[in-house]
Motif scaffolding. Structure first.
Motif, PDB file in Angstrom:
ATOM      1  N   LEU A   1       0.837  -1.192   0.000  1.00 13.89           N
ATOM      2  CA  LEU A   1       0.000   0.000   0.000  1.00 13.89           C
ATOM      3  C   LEU A   1       0.879   1.251   0.000  1.00 13.89           C
ATOM      4  O   LEU A   1       0.553   2.253  -0.646  1.00 13.89           O
ATOM      5  CB  LEU A   1      -0.920  -0.004   1.221  1.00 13.89           C
ATOM      6  N   GLY A   2       1.990   1.190   0.691  1.00 10.92           N
ATOM      7  CA  GLY A   2       2.935   2.306   0.662  1.00 10.92           C
ATOM      8  C   GLY A   2       3.446   2.564  -0.739  1.00 10.92           C
ATOM      9  O   GLY A   2       3.512   3.718  -1.202  1.00 10.92           O
ATOM     10  N   PHE A   3       3.812   1.499  -1.456  1.00 11.63           N
ATOM     11  CA  PHE A   3       4.278   1.658  -2.836  1.00 11.63           C
ATOM     12  C   PHE A   3       3.176   2.233  -3.728  1.00 11.63           C
ATOM     13  O   PHE A   3       3.431   3.035  -4.630  1.00 11.63           O
ATOM     14  CB  PHE A   3       4.755   0.314  -3.389  1.00 11.63           C
ATOM     15  N   ALA A   4       1.922   1.832  -3.475  1.00 14.69           N
ATOM     16  CA  ALA A   4       0.802   2.360  -4.262  1.00 14.69           C
ATOM     17  C   ALA A   4       0.617   3.858  -4.014  1.00 14.69           C
ATOM     18  O   ALA A   4       0.283   4.621  -4.935  1.00 14.69           O
ATOM     19  CB  ALA A   4      -0.481   1.601  -3.920  1.00 14.69           C
ATOM     20  N   LEU A   5       0.839   4.314  -2.770  1.00 20.71           N
ATOM     21  CA  LEU A   5       0.758   5.743  -2.480  1.00 20.71           C
ATOM     22  C   LEU A   5       1.831   6.522  -3.245  1.00 20.71           C
ATOM     23  O   LEU A   5       1.608   7.670  -3.645  1.00 20.71           O
ATOM     24  CB  LEU A   5       0.918   5.982  -0.974  1.00 20.71           C
ATOM     25  N   ALA A   6       2.980   5.910  -3.461  1.00 23.85           N
ATOM     26  CA  ALA A   6       4.027   6.552  -4.251  1.00 23.85           C
ATOM     27  C   ALA A   6       3.547   6.771  -5.693  1.00 23.85           C
ATOM     28  O   ALA A   6       3.828   7.807  -6.311  1.00 23.85           O
ATOM     29  CB  ALA A   6       5.303   5.710  -4.238  1.00 23.85           C
ATOM     30  N   ALA A   7       2.807   5.807  -6.231  1.00 25.38           N
ATOM     31  CA  ALA A   7       2.251   5.960  -7.586  1.00 25.38           C
ATOM     32  C   ALA A   7       1.259   7.116  -7.625  1.00 25.38           C
ATOM     33  O   ALA A   7       1.227   7.894  -8.595  1.00 25.38           O
ATOM     34  CB  ALA A   7       1.569   4.658  -8.020  1.00 25.38           C
ATOM     35  N   ALA A   8       0.454   7.255  -6.586  1.00 25.76           N
ATOM     36  CA  ALA A   8      -0.515   8.354  -6.527  1.00 25.76           C
ATOM     37  C   ALA A   8       0.191   9.701  -6.512  1.00 25.76           C
ATOM     38  O   ALA A   8      -0.257  10.672  -7.133  1.00 25.76           O
ATOM     39  CB  ALA A   8      -1.404   8.200  -5.295  1.00 25.76           C
ATOM     40  N   GLY A   9       1.310   9.782  -5.796  1.00 22.69           N
ATOM     41  CA  GLY A   9       2.073  11.025  -5.766  1.00 22.69           C
ATOM     42  C   GLY A   9       2.577  11.411  -7.139  1.00 22.69           C
ATOM     43  O   GLY A   9       2.496  12.581  -7.550  1.00 22.69           O
ATOM     44  N   MET A  10       3.074  10.440  -7.894  1.00 20.01           N
ATOM     45  CA  MET A  10       3.566  10.749  -9.237  1.00 20.01           C
ATOM     46  C   MET A  10       2.432  11.149 -10.158  1.00 20.01           C
ATOM     47  O   MET A  10       2.603  12.002 -11.044  1.00 20.01           O
ATOM     48  CB  MET A  10       4.304   9.529  -9.809  1.00 20.01           C
ATOM     49  N   ALA A  11       1.254  10.570  -9.955  1.00 22.40           N
ATOM     50  CA  ALA A  11       0.091  10.957 -10.771  1.00 22.40           C
ATOM     51  C   ALA A  11      -0.249  12.422 -10.553  1.00 22.40           C
ATOM     52  O   ALA A  11      -0.550  13.158 -11.511  1.00 22.40           O
ATOM     53  CB  ALA A  11      -1.110  10.077 -10.407  1.00 22.40           C
ATOM     54  N   LEU A  12      -0.189  12.895  -9.315  1.00 26.57           N
ATOM     55  CA  LEU A  12      -0.444  14.306  -9.035  1.00 26.57           C
ATOM     56  C   LEU A  12       0.600  15.192  -9.709  1.00 26.57           C
ATOM     57  O   LEU A  12       0.291  16.275 -10.217  1.00 26.57           O
ATOM     58  CB  LEU A  12      -0.450  14.543  -7.518  1.00 26.57           C
ATOM     59  N   GLY A  13       1.845  14.736  -9.715  1.00 19.97           N
ATOM     60  CA  GLY A  13       2.892  15.499 -10.382  1.00 19.97           C
ATOM     61  C   GLY A  13       2.671  15.602 -11.875  1.00 19.97           C
ATOM     62  O   GLY A  13       2.894  16.664 -12.486  1.00 19.97           O
ATOM     63  N   LEU A  14       2.210  14.524 -12.502  1.00 16.77           N
ATOM     64  CA  LEU A  14       1.950  14.545 -13.940  1.00 16.77           C
ATOM     65  C   LEU A  14       0.818  15.505 -14.282  1.00 16.77           C
ATOM     66  O   LEU A  14       0.915  16.274 -15.251  1.00 16.77           O
ATOM     67  CB  LEU A  14       1.604  13.132 -14.421  1.00 16.77           C
ATOM     68  N   VAL A  15      -0.248  15.490 -13.491  1.00 18.37           N
ATOM     69  CA  VAL A  15      -1.363  16.408 -13.720  1.00 18.37           C
ATOM     70  C   VAL A  15      -0.890  17.857 -13.615  1.00 18.37           C
ATOM     71  O   VAL A  15      -1.210  18.704 -14.457  1.00 18.37           O
ATOM     72  CB  VAL A  15      -2.501  16.130 -12.719  1.00 18.37           C
ATOM     73  N   GLN A  16      -0.098  18.152 -12.589  1.00 16.71           N
ATOM     74  CA  GLN A  16       0.439  19.496 -12.414  1.00 16.71           C
ATOM     75  C   GLN A  16       1.268  19.921 -13.626  1.00 16.71           C
ATOM     76  O   GLN A  16       1.157  21.046 -14.121  1.00 16.71           O
ATOM     77  CB  GLN A  16       1.299  19.536 -11.148  1.00 16.71           C
ATOM     78  N   PHE A  17       2.086  19.013 -14.111  1.00 19.53           N
ATOM     79  CA  PHE A  17       2.963  19.332 -15.243  1.00 19.53           C
ATOM     80  C   PHE A  17       2.161  19.617 -16.508  1.00 19.53           C
ATOM     81  O   PHE A  17       2.411  20.594 -17.220  1.00 19.53           O
ATOM     82  CB  PHE A  17       3.927  18.167 -15.485  1.00 19.53           C
ATOM     83  N   LEU A  18       1.170  18.764 -16.802  1.00 16.91           N
ATOM     84  CA  LEU A  18       0.386  18.931 -18.024  1.00 16.91           C
ATOM     85  C   LEU A  18      -0.425  20.227 -18.010  1.00 16.91           C
ATOM     86  O   LEU A  18      -0.562  20.893 -19.036  1.00 16.91           O
ATOM     87  CB  LEU A  18      -0.538  17.721 -18.210  1.00 16.91           C
ATOM     88  N   PHE A  19      -0.929  20.603 -16.853  1.00 13.70           N
ATOM     89  CA  PHE A  19      -1.706  21.843 -16.765  1.00 13.70           C
ATOM     90  C   PHE A  19      -0.817  23.090 -16.781  1.00 13.70           C
ATOM     91  O   PHE A  19      -1.281  24.171 -17.141  1.00 13.70           O
ATOM     92  CB  PHE A  19      -2.570  21.839 -15.496  1.00 13.70           C
ATOM     93  N   GLY A  20       0.446  22.942 -16.395  1.00 19.81           N
ATOM     94  CA  GLY A  20       1.310  24.120 -16.287  1.00 19.81           C
ATOM     95  C   GLY A  20       2.296  24.298 -17.419  1.00 19.81           C
ATOM     96  O   GLY A  20       3.117  25.226 -17.380  1.00 19.81           O
ATOM     97  N   THR A  21       2.239  23.469 -18.455  1.00 14.54           N
ATOM     98  CA  THR A  21       3.247  23.551 -19.516  1.00 14.54           C
ATOM     99  C   THR A  21       3.203  24.867 -20.281  1.00 14.54           C
ATOM    100  O   THR A  21       4.205  25.277 -20.866  1.00 14.54           O
ATOM    101  CB  THR A  21       3.075  22.384 -20.514  1.00 14.54           C
ATOM    102  N   ARG A  22       2.065  25.556 -20.264  1.00 17.74           N
ATOM    103  CA  ARG A  22       1.967  26.821 -21.013  1.00 17.74           C
ATOM    104  C   ARG A  22       2.895  27.891 -20.435  1.00 17.74           C
ATOM    105  O   ARG A  22       3.201  28.882 -21.105  1.00 17.74           O
ATOM    106  CB  ARG A  22       0.525  27.331 -21.009  1.00 17.74           C
ATOM    107  N   HIS A  23       3.340  27.700 -19.203  1.00 16.88           N
ATOM    108  CA  HIS A  23       4.220  28.679 -18.580  1.00 16.88           C
ATOM    109  C   HIS A  23       5.701  28.386 -18.842  1.00 16.88           C
ATOM    110  O   HIS A  23       6.556  29.171 -18.418  1.00 16.88           O
ATOM    111  CB  HIS A  23       3.990  28.710 -17.072  1.00 16.88           C
TER     112      HIS A  23
END
Length: 510
Positions: free
Chosen positions: A199-221
């Motif tokens: 479950l700890g390893f799965a939480l690490a995957a969730a963290g990276m998913a949040l990072g990807l969303v942030q990156f895709l929404f912020g690429t215009r900057h």
């Protein structure tokens, strides 16, 4: 089709900077990269905090009463695997930079990397040794693709090497790394160590998913150069790369098939070759770049000077990264799990270093600027020398709790807190400065790849640690720890002694 940086792109870059606002006085795109890296580091350091503990869980090196369900390895094997994994993350930053320079461009490479990292953490969440090593490989590949390219994009936000905001921008970016690194062991470490490793390893995957969303929404900057492939592969080069890669894959598969079928295979058949490769490749890469006849004399001189920084960094990281292996195992088995009457899992030790960084990085950044205004800021070479002496001093201090616990008792957690404090000050002298000087000294032809070269210093240091573990050297012994500390201090003194020579090789870079 590869894009090129036209006048239109340059105009867009300027207008984007003008309209995009700022982030602590820096270009708005730094916020996007800051948040992306923060979540990526959350996933990375959360998994890293669990890694050595999961490897020894249920085995002879596990702490009394620790959670079972791990791989039951001894401390030496766990240290070797941990060091090799860390080495591969940084070794793969080199081909990651190459992909950014020649195939996808930095922006697309980072997006692909985030998906691969998520897949790796989700694979780690599956039970079984096979899934574990497959997951480690995916996380290492994804991290390698991401590391060099996201740092390169930070450099793109500024107007060349002489932009006075540049070093400060990398320091702010470094803060994002450490916010994620601080939170990860507290969340992922607690869940993984106390409830379920997977479950700890799965939480690490969730963290990276949040990072990807942030990156895709912020690429215009981001700067338009981040989408550019600086030197696209020709059709002939692409075919040659695929052909060579296929040859190496067939050769490796054939070799290991023979080893497995003969019944001779052990884990060392994988660990030792990877370790040797991790030591040979950094040397080969530096030699290849240094011998490139297309580089002008000024770049050749800078590369000669850069070798000093590379060797110094390798010695530094050899000791520093044992904070997650040798010191982590010590914290789990020989340090008290209580402080001021409050109990905590040993994975929380991995939050101490980033906590110190967040507390001290602004102070040190302000201190460098204060000295710079008075013309007294230490040169990059002096900062490197300071970093090496401090990392050596930290292991001299570490010898004390090791000796105190040799009789079977457990020492106060404050000993490890103090060791991490000294290491953090050394890190702040060397690591952000190393990132910055790499972007300044990099020949244009090797933009993203030079960031990969910087990370190869970590590979060399971690592979040295792994090779020592595989050779049977007891890295948990006071004699070896004191010897490593002495080596670092001698290296720091050597850099300081030859600082004027290195500065001369650097040309206009400071």
């Amino acid at each position: 089709m590869a894009t090129s940086l036209t006048t239109k792109h340059a105009d867009a870059r300027q207008s984007g900077r003008a309209s995009g606002g700022t982030f602590f006085g820096h270009p708005r795109g730094l916020a996007t990269l800051f948040m992306t890296e923060m979540w990526e580091r959350f996933s990375f350091y959360g998994m890293r905090a669990l890694l050595p503990l999961y490897l020894i869980a249920g085995g002879p090196a596990a702490g009394k009463g620790s959670q079972g369900g791990g791989l039951a390895m001894n401390a030496a094997t766990a240290t070797a695997i941990y060091s090799i994994y860390m080495a591969m993350v940084y070794l793969l930053a080199m081909p990651g930079g190459w992909f950014g320079d020649r195939v996808w461009g930095p922006r697309r490479t980072v997006a692909v990397a985030a998906v691969v990292i998520m897949a790796g953490h989700l694979t780690l969440a599956l039970p079984g040794e096979g899934a574990f090593f497959a997951g480690l490989a995916l996380v290492a590949i994804g991290s390698g693709l991401l590391k060099a390219n996201i740092s390169t994009m930070v450099g793109h936000l500024y107007d060349g090497p002489d932009d006075p905001r540049r070093d400060g921008g990398f320091t702010v970016f470094y803060m994002g790394i450490n916010i994620g690194a601080f939170a990860a062991p507290l969340v992922i470490g607690t869940v993984g160590q106390n409830y379920s490793w997977h479950l700890g390893f799965a939480l690490a995957a969730a963290g990276m998913a949040l990072g990807l969303v942030q990156f895709l929404f912020g690429t215009r900057h981001l700067d338009p150069r981040s989408s550019v492939v600086p030197e696209p592969l020709t059709r002939a080069e692409r075919q040659a790369v695929l052909r060579k890669g296929l040859y190496w894959l067939i050769a490796a598969a054939g070799f290991y098939a023979v080893v497995v079928l003969s019944g001779a295979y052990t884990l060392n058949w994988a660990l030792v070759p990877i370790t040797v490769i991790g030591l040979v490749i950094p040397v080969g890469v530096l030699v290849r770049i240094k011998r490139d006849r297309e580089l002008p004399a000024a770049d050749q001189s800078k590369m000669t000077g850069y070798i000093w920084f590379f060797v110094a960094a390798a010695v530094f990281w050899m000791i520093y990264d044992q904070g997650g292996s040798t010191m982590a195992v010590f914290g789990d088995t020989k340090a008290s799990g209580q402080l001021f009457g409050i109990g905590f899992p040993s994975s929380w030790y991995q939050s101490v270093n980033p906590l110190w960084i967040m507390a001290l990085a602004p102070v040190m950044a302000w201190g460098w600027m204060w000295l710079a205004r008075r013309g007294q800021e230490p040169s990059t070479t002096v900062k490197f020398a300071m970093g090496l002496v401090l990392i050596g001093a930290s292991f001299f201090v570490f010898v004390v709790p090791m000796a105190l616990s040799s009789g079977g008792g457990k020492v106060s957690p404050l000993w490890l807190v103090g060791v991490y404090l000294i290491q953090t000050v050394g890190e702040l002298c060397l690591s952000p400065v190393g990132l910055s000087v790499t972007t300044k000294m990099a020949p244009a032809k090797y933009g993203s790849q030079m960031m990969g070269v910087w990370f190869l210093a970590v590979t060399a240091g971690d592979c040295t640690t792994s090779l020592l573990s595989l050779a049977g050297v007891d890295l948990n012994g006071t004699g070896v720890v004191a010897l490593e500390a002495t080596l670092a201090c001698i290296a720091g003194y050597a850099v300081w002694m030859y600082r004027r020579r290195v500065i001369a090789l650097m040309g206009a870079v400071r």
